[in-house]
Design a protein around this motif. Structure first.
Motif, PDB file in Angstrom:
ATOM      1  N   THR A   1      36.942  33.314  39.873  1.00 36.20           N
ATOM      2  CA  THR A   1      35.658  33.728  39.298  1.00 36.20           C
ATOM      3  C   THR A   1      34.509  33.422  40.254  1.00 36.20           C
ATOM      4  O   THR A   1      34.568  32.463  41.031  1.00 36.20           O
ATOM      5  CB  THR A   1      35.392  33.044  37.940  1.00 36.20           C
ATOM      6  OG1 THR A   1      34.115  33.462  37.448  1.00 36.20           O
ATOM      7  CG2 THR A   1      35.423  31.526  38.031  1.00 36.20           C
ATOM      8  N   CYS A   2      33.458  34.235  40.161  1.00 43.60           N
ATOM      9  CA  CYS A   2      32.243  33.994  40.928  1.00 43.60           C
ATOM     10  C   CYS A   2      31.285  33.098  40.140  1.00 43.60           C
ATOM     11  O   CYS A   2      30.183  32.820  40.593  1.00 43.60           O
ATOM     12  CB  CYS A   2      31.574  35.317  41.262  1.00 43.60           C
ATOM     13  SG  CYS A   2      31.394  36.388  39.826  1.00 43.60           S
ATOM     14  N   THR A   3      31.703  32.693  38.934  1.00 42.61           N
ATOM     15  CA  THR A   3      30.870  31.786  38.131  1.00 42.61           C
ATOM     16  C   THR A   3      31.642  30.488  37.845  1.00 42.61           C
ATOM     17  O   THR A   3      31.887  30.159  36.681  1.00 42.61           O
ATOM     18  CB  THR A   3      30.450  32.442  36.797  1.00 42.61           C
ATOM     19  OG1 THR A   3      31.655  32.847  36.103  1.00 42.61           O
ATOM     20  CG2 THR A   3      29.570  33.654  37.005  1.00 42.61           C
TER      21      THR A   3
ATOM     22  N   GLY B   1      29.134  42.763  33.779  1.00 50.72           N
ATOM     23  CA  GLY B   1      29.715  41.449  34.085  1.00 50.72           C
ATOM     24  C   GLY B   1      29.737  41.136  35.565  1.00 50.72           C
ATOM     25  O   GLY B   1      30.727  40.659  36.101  1.00 50.72           O
ATOM     26  N   CYS B   2      28.615  41.394  36.241  1.00 44.70           N
ATOM     27  CA  CYS B   2      28.456  41.007  37.645  1.00 44.70           C
ATOM     28  C   CYS B   2      27.127  40.258  37.750  1.00 44.70           C
ATOM     29  O   CYS B   2      26.090  40.889  37.587  1.00 44.70           O
ATOM     30  CB  CYS B   2      28.439  42.214  38.556  1.00 44.70           C
ATOM     31  SG  CYS B   2      27.923  41.829  40.255  1.00 44.70           S
ATOM     32  N   PRO B   3      27.169  38.940  37.995  1.00 41.22           N
ATOM     33  CA  PRO B   3      28.295  38.016  38.027  1.00 41.22           C
ATOM     34  C   PRO B   3      29.052  37.982  36.689  1.00 41.22           C
ATOM     35  O   PRO B   3      28.527  38.448  35.667  1.00 41.22           O
ATOM     36  CB  PRO B   3      27.637  36.660  38.283  1.00 41.22           C
ATOM     37  CG  PRO B   3      26.321  36.966  38.920  1.00 41.22           C
ATOM     38  CD  PRO B   3      25.886  38.266  38.341  1.00 41.22           C
TER      39      PRO B   3
ATOM     40  N   GLY C   1      22.092  44.131  39.341  1.00 42.29           N
ATOM     41  CA  GLY C   1      21.443  44.479  40.608  1.00 42.29           C
ATOM     42  C   GLY C   1      22.392  44.299  41.783  1.00 42.29           C
ATOM     43  O   GLY C   1      22.352  45.052  42.751  1.00 42.29           O
ATOM     44  N   LYS C   2      23.278  43.308  41.686  1.00 44.21           N
ATOM     45  CA  LYS C   2      24.230  43.090  42.784  1.00 44.21           C
ATOM     46  C   LYS C   2      25.261  44.216  42.811  1.00 44.21           C
ATOM     47  O   LYS C   2      25.517  44.806  43.862  1.00 44.21           O
ATOM     48  CB  LYS C   2      24.925  41.730  42.638  1.00 44.21           C
ATOM     49  CG  LYS C   2      25.950  41.492  43.735  1.00 44.21           C
ATOM     50  CD  LYS C   2      26.500  40.083  43.773  1.00 44.21           C
ATOM     51  CE  LYS C   2      27.551  39.968  44.885  1.00 44.21           C
ATOM     52  NZ  LYS C   2      28.171  38.660  44.968  1.00 44.21           N
ATOM     53  N   ALA C   3      25.841  44.522  41.662  1.00 43.57           N
ATOM     54  CA  ALA C   3      26.849  45.595  41.629  1.00 43.57           C
ATOM     55  C   ALA C   3      26.217  46.927  42.038  1.00 43.57           C
ATOM     56  O   ALA C   3      26.809  47.694  42.806  1.00 43.57           O
ATOM     57  CB  ALA C   3      27.467  45.693  40.236  1.00 43.57           C
TER      58      ALA C   3
ATOM     59  N   SER D   1      28.023  34.366  47.209  1.00 44.71           N
ATOM     60  CA  SER D   1      26.563  34.359  47.349  1.00 44.71           C
ATOM     61  C   SER D   1      25.817  34.165  46.025  1.00 44.71           C
ATOM     62  O   SER D   1      24.796  33.491  45.979  1.00 44.71           O
ATOM     63  CB  SER D   1      26.096  35.639  48.039  1.00 44.71           C
ATOM     64  OG  SER D   1      26.363  36.752  47.218  1.00 44.71           O
ATOM     65  N   SER D   2      26.325  34.755  44.937  1.00 43.43           N
ATOM     66  CA  SER D   2      25.618  34.594  43.659  1.00 43.43           C
ATOM     67  C   SER D   2      25.776  33.164  43.134  1.00 43.43           C
ATOM     68  O   SER D   2      24.867  32.603  42.525  1.00 43.43           O
ATOM     69  CB  SER D   2      26.142  35.596  42.623  1.00 43.43           C
ATOM     70  OG  SER D   2      27.479  35.297  42.272  1.00 43.43           O
ATOM     71  N   ALA D   3      26.947  32.576  43.384  1.00 38.26           N
ATOM     72  CA  ALA D   3      27.183  31.197  42.938  1.00 38.26           C
ATOM     73  C   ALA D   3      26.381  30.210  43.782  1.00 38.26           C
ATOM     74  O   ALA D   3      25.887  29.196  43.277  1.00 38.26           O
ATOM     75  CB  ALA D   3      28.675  30.880  43.010  1.00 38.26           C
TER      76      ALA D   3
ATOM     77  N   THR E   1      39.107  39.540  38.300  1.00 36.79           N
ATOM     78  CA  THR E   1      38.574  40.408  39.351  1.00 36.79           C
ATOM     79  C   THR E   1      37.169  40.920  39.005  1.00 36.79           C
ATOM     80  O   THR E   1      36.548  40.441  38.068  1.00 36.79           O
ATOM     81  CB  THR E   1      39.541  41.582  39.576  1.00 36.79           C
ATOM     82  OG1 THR E   1      39.104  42.340  40.684  1.00 36.79           O
ATOM     83  CG2 THR E   1      39.632  42.466  38.340  1.00 36.79           C
ATOM     84  N   CYS E   2      36.657  41.889  39.759  1.00 39.66           N
ATOM     85  CA  CYS E   2      35.384  42.517  39.401  1.00 39.66           C
ATOM     86  C   CYS E   2      35.319  43.943  39.916  1.00 39.66           C
ATOM     87  O   CYS E   2      36.191  44.394  40.664  1.00 39.66           O
ATOM     88  CB  CYS E   2      34.199  41.706  39.916  1.00 39.66           C
ATOM     89  SG  CYS E   2      33.765  42.036  41.622  1.00 39.66           S
ATOM     90  N   MET E   3      34.270  44.639  39.511  1.00 43.27           N
ATOM     91  CA  MET E   3      34.138  46.075  39.830  1.00 43.27           C
ATOM     92  C   MET E   3      33.980  46.323  41.326  1.00 43.27           C
ATOM     93  O   MET E   3      34.259  47.397  41.823  1.00 43.27           O
ATOM     94  CB  MET E   3      32.972  46.691  39.049  1.00 43.27           C
ATOM     95  CG  MET E   3      31.601  46.158  39.360  1.00 43.27           C
ATOM     96  SD  MET E   3      31.339  44.508  38.681  1.00 43.27           S
ATOM     97  CE  MET E   3      30.596  44.805  37.104  1.00 43.27           C
TER      98      MET E   3
HETATM   99 FE1  F3S Z   1      30.978  38.365  41.025  1.00 42.53          FE
HETATM  100 FE2  F3S Z   1      32.012  40.581  41.920  1.00 42.53          FE
HETATM  101 FE3  F3S Z   1      29.518  40.517  41.211  1.00 42.53          FE
HETATM  102  S1  F3S Z   1      32.382  38.577  42.713  1.00 42.53           S
HETATM  103  S2  F3S Z   1      28.848  38.452  41.637  1.00 42.53           S
HETATM  104  S3  F3S Z   1      31.252  40.191  39.841  1.00 42.53           S
HETATM  105  S4  F3S Z   1      30.325  41.542  42.989  1.00 42.53           S
END
Ligand code: F3S
Length: 393
Positions: free
Chosen positions: A117-119, A290-292, A365-367, A138-140, A346-348
């Motif tokens: 996870t990124c969180t 769900g990003c993060p 905004g990140k995605a 980077s977000s974490a 995982t993530c998008m």
């Molecule tokens: Fe996490 Fe993927 Fe966004 S790693 S911050 S969900 S680009």
């Protein structure tokens, strides 16, 4: 750079090849950035996990390294390119899955938690103020520095891994007080709502670049809003630390003593302009949220919006979160799964979304910044209500 006796021995290879290589990475970085010494770190967060982003070369490197590498501190892992339990239903090709599993096995062999996870701060690894870390996501990094008051540079995958294997990092940049001061002040002339933070992040990150933004005029902000703000700034710029006056823990010492910090007024209209600039689709095949990774509150909000509504046929809904949060939020997950998928691990952005889709909607905004380049998607950048309104009547 000063090294203790023990560190000299590690660098000389007396504790094995993996430790020697890791020390070499840290000392080289320390020399480049003028660090005086190495300091102990409490935890590491390693990126470079998805087979999509590291490929065969990365897989080979990790399998070689795992022959004698062991981490010395708590080390968590960024998302790989697939949900470990339901990758088949998410259209992940078989050969991708096989290589992805080998990458995860190499990390596991080194003693790294497959938290995926990124969180990590929502999944049992929440650092305390003042703790030194070596985090790569980077977000974490942004969340740990800005919202929690911990201290980490924006590590790359290999340097975070080197810190995990040695328990140390070179002391420079954001580990030092003097580099945690604001470099640009944003005067926010309206009260942002949840989605505004994503748009504000894209705008501010682009202006701040690698600097330290300081926001004025925000009266309150939830952790989820700050998570979204920081992730967007880390993507549109390379912001690793920001301050919000009256809210984040270090704002009181963040303004430099001398005047001369650039001030930028932010009007609500600037956000809408940015949203329109990023948006390249209005009709999409998939809604990704769900990003993060979604927090428990975010999952509950989505479930509350969907509950009892009628499903439209056309658009798919995938909500991303960590495995830990998915398992603890069963009630919300069960509701969301009546309308779409709750995807863990995982993530998008790091999964092979492009195998199946060409256009996606997101409120991140990140995605929204990464999906066009990394996944070849046309993007609808919109608020949660608008996106979920495409899934239900
Ligand atoms: Fe996490 Fe993927 Fe966004 S790693 S911050 S969900 S680009």
């Amino acid at each position: 750079m000063y090294l203790s006796r023990e560190e000299e021995r590690m660098l000389a290879g007396e504790e094995g090849e993996a430790v020697r290589k890791s020390m070499e990475i840290l000392v080289t970085l320390g020399d480049i950035y003028g660090a005086g010494r190495l300091i102990p770190v409490k935890s590491a967060q390693v990126s470079g996990v998805s087979y999509k982003t590291i490929g065969d070369a990365g897989l080979e490197y990790l399998e070689d390294l795992s022959a004698d590498a062991k981490v010395r501190i708590r080390t968590t892992l960024n998302p790989p390119g697939m949900d470990m339990e339901q990758w088949k239903e998410l259209y992940v090709p078989e050969d991708f899955a096989e290589k992805q599993m080998r990458i995860l096995n190499a990390y596991a062999k080194m003693g790294i938690e497959l938290s995926c996870t990124c969180t990590p701060y929502l999944a049992g690894n929440r650092p305390k103020a003042g703790e030194h870390l070596a985090w790569a996501e980077s977000s974490a990094v942004s969340f740990a520095n800005s919202v929690l008051g911990a201290r980490t540079n924006r590590e790359g995958g290999p340097s975070a891994l080197a810190a995990a294997i040695t328990g140390r990092t070179a002391e420079f940049a954001l580990h030092l007080n003097e580099n945690r001061k604001a470099t640009v002040i944003f005067d926010v002339n309206f009260e942002p709502d949840y989605f505004d933070y994503a748009m504000l992040g894209v705008v501010a990150g682009r202006i701040a670049g690698g600097g330290v933004p300081y926001f004025r005029g925000i009266k309150q902000a939830s952790e989820d809003s700050l998570k979204s703000l920081g992730a967007a700034m880390a993507a549109s710029g390379s912001v690793a630390l920001y301050h919000v006056e009256g809210i984040t823990p270090e704002y009181g010492t963040a303004l430099p003593d001398k005047d001369g910090v650039k001030r930028i007024p932010v009007e609500e209209g600037m956000l809408e302009d940015e949203r329109e600039k990023i948006t390249t689709a209005d009709d999409v095949e998939l809604i990704t949220v769900g990003c993060p990774h979604s927090s428990p509150e975010e999952l509950r909000n989505i479930a509350a919006f969907l509950r009892g509504k009628k499903r439209k046929d056309k658009v798919e809904l995938w909500v991303y979160t960590s495995r830990v949060v998915k398992e603890t939020e069963r009630e919300a997950v069960d509701i969301i799964e009546q309308y779409g998928k709750v995807v863990a691990d995982t993530c998008m952005v790091v999964s092979p979304l492009e195998v199946r889709f060409r256009s996606v909607g997101t409120n991140s905004g990140k995605a929204a910044s990464y999906l066009p380049g990394l996944c070849h998607q046309n993007v609808l950048f919109a608020d949660l209500k608008t996106l979920l309104g495409m899934v239900v009547e």
